[in-house]
Design a protein around this motif. Sequence first.
Motif, PDB file in Angstrom:
ATOM      1  N   ARG A  78       0.835  -1.211   0.000  1.00 29.99           N
ATOM      2  CA  ARG A  78       0.000   0.000   0.000  1.00 29.99           C
ATOM      3  C   ARG A  78       0.862   1.251   0.000  1.00 29.99           C
ATOM      4  NH1 ARG A  78      -2.853  -3.193   3.776  1.00 29.99           N
ATOM      5  NH2 ARG A  78      -2.005  -1.927   5.475  1.00 29.99           N
ATOM      6  N   VAL A  79       1.967   1.231   0.735  1.00 27.40           N
ATOM      7  CA  VAL A  79       2.899   2.367   0.724  1.00 27.40           C
ATOM      8  C   VAL A  79       3.469   2.555  -0.677  1.00 27.40           C
ATOM      9  CG1 VAL A  79       5.176   3.120   1.538  1.00 27.40           C
ATOM     10  CG2 VAL A  79       3.481   2.290   3.175  1.00 27.40           C
ATOM     11  N   SER A  80       3.824   1.448  -1.324  1.00 24.58           N
ATOM     12  CA  SER A  80       4.420   1.545  -2.659  1.00 24.58           C
ATOM     13  C   SER A  80       3.429   2.087  -3.685  1.00 24.58           C
ATOM     14  CB  SER A  80       4.963   0.187  -3.124  1.00 24.58           C
ATOM     15  OG  SER A  80       3.922  -0.694  -3.497  1.00 24.58           O
ATOM     16  N   ALA A  81       2.140   1.923  -3.429  1.00 22.29           N
ATOM     17  CA  ALA A  81       1.110   2.400  -4.347  1.00 22.29           C
ATOM     18  C   ALA A  81       0.660   3.828  -4.031  1.00 22.29           C
ATOM     19  CB  ALA A  81      -0.087   1.457  -4.304  1.00 22.29           C
ATOM     20  N   ALA A  82       1.204   4.425  -2.980  1.00 24.84           N
ATOM     21  CA  ALA A  82       0.784   5.773  -2.580  1.00 24.84           C
ATOM     22  C   ALA A  82       1.071   6.785  -3.681  1.00 24.84           C
ATOM     23  CB  ALA A  82       1.496   6.180  -1.295  1.00 24.84           C
ATOM     24  N   GLU A  83       0.189   7.744  -3.782  1.00 22.33           N
ATOM     25  CA  GLU A  83       0.320   8.784  -4.807  1.00 22.33           C
ATOM     26  C   GLU A  83       0.466  10.170  -4.214  1.00 22.33           C
ATOM     27  OE1 GLU A  83      -3.203   8.250  -7.117  1.00 22.33           O
ATOM     28  OE2 GLU A  83      -2.447   6.436  -8.089  1.00 22.33           O
ATOM     29  N   PHE A  84       0.259  10.305  -2.912  1.00 19.26           N
ATOM     30  CA  PHE A  84       0.301  11.612  -2.279  1.00 19.26           C
ATOM     31  C   PHE A  84       1.336  11.600  -1.163  1.00 19.26           C
ATOM     32  CE2 PHE A  84      -4.053  10.732  -3.674  1.00 19.26           C
ATOM     33  CZ  PHE A  84      -4.163  11.690  -4.670  1.00 19.26           C
ATOM     34  N   TYR A  85       2.226  12.579  -1.181  1.00 15.82           N
ATOM     35  CA  TYR A  85       3.311  12.669  -0.205  1.00 15.82           C
ATOM     36  C   TYR A  85       3.351  14.086   0.338  1.00 15.82           C
ATOM     37  CZ  TYR A  85       4.516   9.261  -3.782  1.00 15.82           C
ATOM     38  OH  TYR A  85       4.461   8.266  -4.712  1.00 15.82           O
ATOM     39  N   PRO A  86       3.602  14.243   1.635  1.00 16.58           N
ATOM     40  CA  PRO A  86       3.726  15.596   2.174  1.00 16.58           C
ATOM     41  C   PRO A  86       4.857  16.381   1.487  1.00 16.58           C
ATOM     42  CG  PRO A  86       3.681  13.976   3.936  1.00 16.58           C
ATOM     43  CD  PRO A  86       3.756  13.229   2.658  1.00 16.58           C
ATOM     44  N   ASP A  87       5.914  15.654   1.142  1.00 17.01           N
ATOM     45  CA  ASP A  87       6.996  16.263   0.361  1.00 17.01           C
ATOM     46  C   ASP A  87       7.836  15.155  -0.269  1.00 17.01           C
ATOM     47  OD1 ASP A  87       9.326  15.582   2.090  1.00 17.01           O
ATOM     48  OD2 ASP A  87       8.385  16.976   3.492  1.00 17.01           O
ATOM     49  N   HIS A  88       8.627  15.541  -1.251  1.00 17.96           N
ATOM     50  CA  HIS A  88       9.421  14.572  -2.004  1.00 17.96           C
ATOM     51  C   HIS A  88      10.431  13.845  -1.113  1.00 17.96           C
ATOM     52  CE1 HIS A  88      11.145  12.757  -5.538  1.00 17.96           C
ATOM     53  NE2 HIS A  88      12.346  13.206  -5.204  1.00 17.96           N
ATOM     54  N   ALA A  89      10.949  14.528  -0.097  1.00 19.58           N
ATOM     55  CA  ALA A  89      11.945  13.916   0.790  1.00 19.58           C
ATOM     56  C   ALA A  89      11.357  12.715   1.539  1.00 19.58           C
ATOM     57  CB  ALA A  89      12.485  14.946   1.777  1.00 19.58           C
ATOM     58  N   ILE A  90      10.106  12.792   1.938  1.00 18.54           N
ATOM     59  CA  ILE A  90       9.474  11.668   2.640  1.00 18.54           C
ATOM     60  C   ILE A  90       9.351  10.477   1.703  1.00 18.54           C
ATOM     61  CG2 ILE A  90       7.288  10.858   3.634  1.00 18.54           C
ATOM     62  CD1 ILE A  90       7.112  13.513   5.091  1.00 18.54           C
ATOM     63  N   GLU A  91       8.981  10.734   0.468  1.00 24.48           N
ATOM     64  CA  GLU A  91       8.894   9.653  -0.517  1.00 24.48           C
ATOM     65  C   GLU A  91      10.256   8.983  -0.699  1.00 24.48           C
ATOM     66  OE1 GLU A  91       7.753   8.921  -5.205  1.00 24.48           O
ATOM     67  OE2 GLU A  91       8.143  10.945  -4.491  1.00 24.48           O
ATOM     68  N   GLU A  92      11.296   9.769  -0.829  1.00 25.16           N
ATOM     69  CA  GLU A  92      12.636   9.217  -1.039  1.00 25.16           C
ATOM     70  C   GLU A  92      13.141   8.461   0.188  1.00 25.16           C
ATOM     71  OE1 GLU A  92      14.358   8.842  -3.839  1.00 25.16           O
ATOM     72  OE2 GLU A  92      12.492   9.602  -4.691  1.00 25.16           O
ATOM     73  N   ARG A  93      12.899   8.982   1.386  1.00 27.08           N
ATOM     74  CA  ARG A  93      13.319   8.280   2.609  1.00 27.08           C
ATOM     75  C   ARG A  93      12.551   6.969   2.769  1.00 27.08           C
ATOM     76  NH1 ARG A  93      12.586  13.255   5.144  1.00 27.08           N
ATOM     77  NH2 ARG A  93      11.147  12.315   6.645  1.00 27.08           N
ATOM     78  N   THR A  94      11.292   6.965   2.367  1.00 22.46           N
ATOM     79  CA  THR A  94      10.490   5.747   2.437  1.00 22.46           C
ATOM     80  C   THR A  94      11.053   4.693   1.491  1.00 22.46           C
ATOM     81  OG1 THR A  94       8.521   7.016   3.010  1.00 22.46           O
ATOM     82  CG2 THR A  94       8.165   4.804   2.139  1.00 22.46           C
ATOM     83  N   ARG A  95      11.330   5.091   0.270  1.00 21.25           N
ATOM     84  CA  ARG A  95      11.879   4.158  -0.723  1.00 21.25           C
ATOM     85  C   ARG A  95      13.254   3.649  -0.265  1.00 21.25           C
ATOM     86  NH1 ARG A  95      10.927   6.916  -5.098  1.00 21.25           N
ATOM     87  NH2 ARG A  95       9.131   5.698  -5.717  1.00 21.25           N
ATOM     88  N   SER A  96      14.076   4.533   0.257  1.00 22.05           N
ATOM     89  CA  SER A  96      15.412   4.151   0.731  1.00 22.05           C
ATOM     90  C   SER A  96      15.315   3.127   1.866  1.00 22.05           C
ATOM     91  CB  SER A  96      16.160   5.394   1.196  1.00 22.05           C
ATOM     92  OG  SER A  96      17.414   5.062   1.709  1.00 22.05           O
ATOM     93  N   ALA A  97      14.377   3.312   2.778  1.00 14.63           N
ATOM     94  CA  ALA A  97      14.202   2.357   3.880  1.00 14.63           C
ATOM     95  C   ALA A  97      13.798   0.985   3.336  1.00 14.63           C
ATOM     96  CB  ALA A  97      13.153   2.867   4.864  1.00 14.63           C
ATOM     97  N   ALA A  98      12.967   0.975   2.314  1.00 15.92           N
ATOM     98  CA  ALA A  98      12.531  -0.307   1.732  1.00 15.92           C
ATOM     99  C   ALA A  98      13.655  -0.997   0.977  1.00 15.92           C
ATOM    100  CB  ALA A  98      11.331  -0.088   0.818  1.00 15.92           C
ATOM    101  N   VAL A  99      14.458  -0.235   0.247  1.00  7.81           N
ATOM    102  CA  VAL A  99      15.583  -0.829  -0.491  1.00  7.81           C
ATOM    103  C   VAL A  99      16.535  -1.517   0.478  1.00  7.81           C
ATOM    104  CG1 VAL A  99      17.629  -0.298  -1.887  1.00  7.81           C
ATOM    105  CG2 VAL A  99      15.427   0.689  -2.500  1.00  7.81           C
ATOM    106  N   GLY A 100      16.669  -0.970   1.676  1.00  7.74           N
ATOM    107  CA  GLY A 100      17.546  -1.569   2.677  1.00  7.74           C
ATOM    108  C   GLY A 100      17.133  -2.978   3.085  1.00  7.74           C
ATOM    109  N   GLY A 101      15.885  -3.347   2.876  1.00  6.10           N
ATOM    110  CA  GLY A 101      15.411  -4.684   3.227  1.00  6.10           C
ATOM    111  C   GLY A 101      15.027  -5.510   2.017  1.00  6.10           C
ATOM    112  N   PHE A 102      15.676  -5.252   0.919  1.00  7.72           N
ATOM    113  CA  PHE A 102      15.349  -5.886  -0.359  1.00  7.72           C
ATOM    114  C   PHE A 102      15.388  -7.415  -0.297  1.00  7.72           C
ATOM    115  CE2 PHE A 102      16.959  -7.541  -4.453  1.00  7.72           C
ATOM    116  CZ  PHE A 102      15.883  -7.211  -5.260  1.00  7.72           C
ATOM    117  N   TRP A 103      16.455  -7.998   0.245  1.00  5.91           N
ATOM    118  CA  TRP A 103      16.626  -9.455   0.177  1.00  5.91           C
ATOM    119  C   TRP A 103      15.569 -10.241   0.930  1.00  5.91           C
ATOM    120  CZ3 TRP A 103      18.903 -10.442  -3.935  1.00  5.91           C
ATOM    121  CH2 TRP A 103      19.950  -9.637  -4.398  1.00  5.91           C
ATOM    122  N   PRO A 104      15.233  -9.902   2.174  1.00  3.36           N
ATOM    123  CA  PRO A 104      14.157 -10.648   2.834  1.00  3.36           C
ATOM    124  C   PRO A 104      12.824 -10.513   2.087  1.00  3.36           C
ATOM    125  CG  PRO A 104      15.403  -9.410   4.445  1.00  3.36           C
ATOM    126  CD  PRO A 104      15.893  -8.974   3.100  1.00  3.36           C
TER     127      PRO A 104
END
Length: 173
Positions: free
Chosen positions: A94-120
Amino acid sequence: MAVSELVRTELARHDWASLGCGCGDGAEHLPLMFEAILEAGSARDMSGYTLDGHVEWNGEIFACTPPAVAVVMAALAGELSPPARDELVDTLWRVSAAEFYPDHAIEERTRSAAVGGFWPLVRIGLTGNAERALTVADIVEWLELDAERGEHYRRLLRERALAKTKRPRPRRF
């Protein structure tokens, strides 16, 4: 199930009270929400506990989303009950499908946090059922990995989904 030390450390790393939550309050209740979900052994144990409406809501993410995704990824690296794992993967979808972000930095930090757990995450997709494989393929697409790597894992996950899809057996006469 017990909350792992890795998850406890990640939960303690953030000032949840200072972060906005999808429910309209501060996010100080999220650590307890995570603990209830992660300790649940069954869907019944998890009744009333969900990250939906907190970490994301109606296509929108919030200030609490990047640290919450970091907790999700830490949890996915450990042992979870099936309902807890499903709640976390579905939240990430659901987070990955989000279309509205308070700002671009939150979107990027969210994506970065997810990339950190790619393998599991990929392990869950490659060992789960067809629906789970497709869900993880969608998340991998959102991660915006380099073209070759992203395409490789999306293809593997979609092939897994196809292989796990039940097909009717031919009728024997």
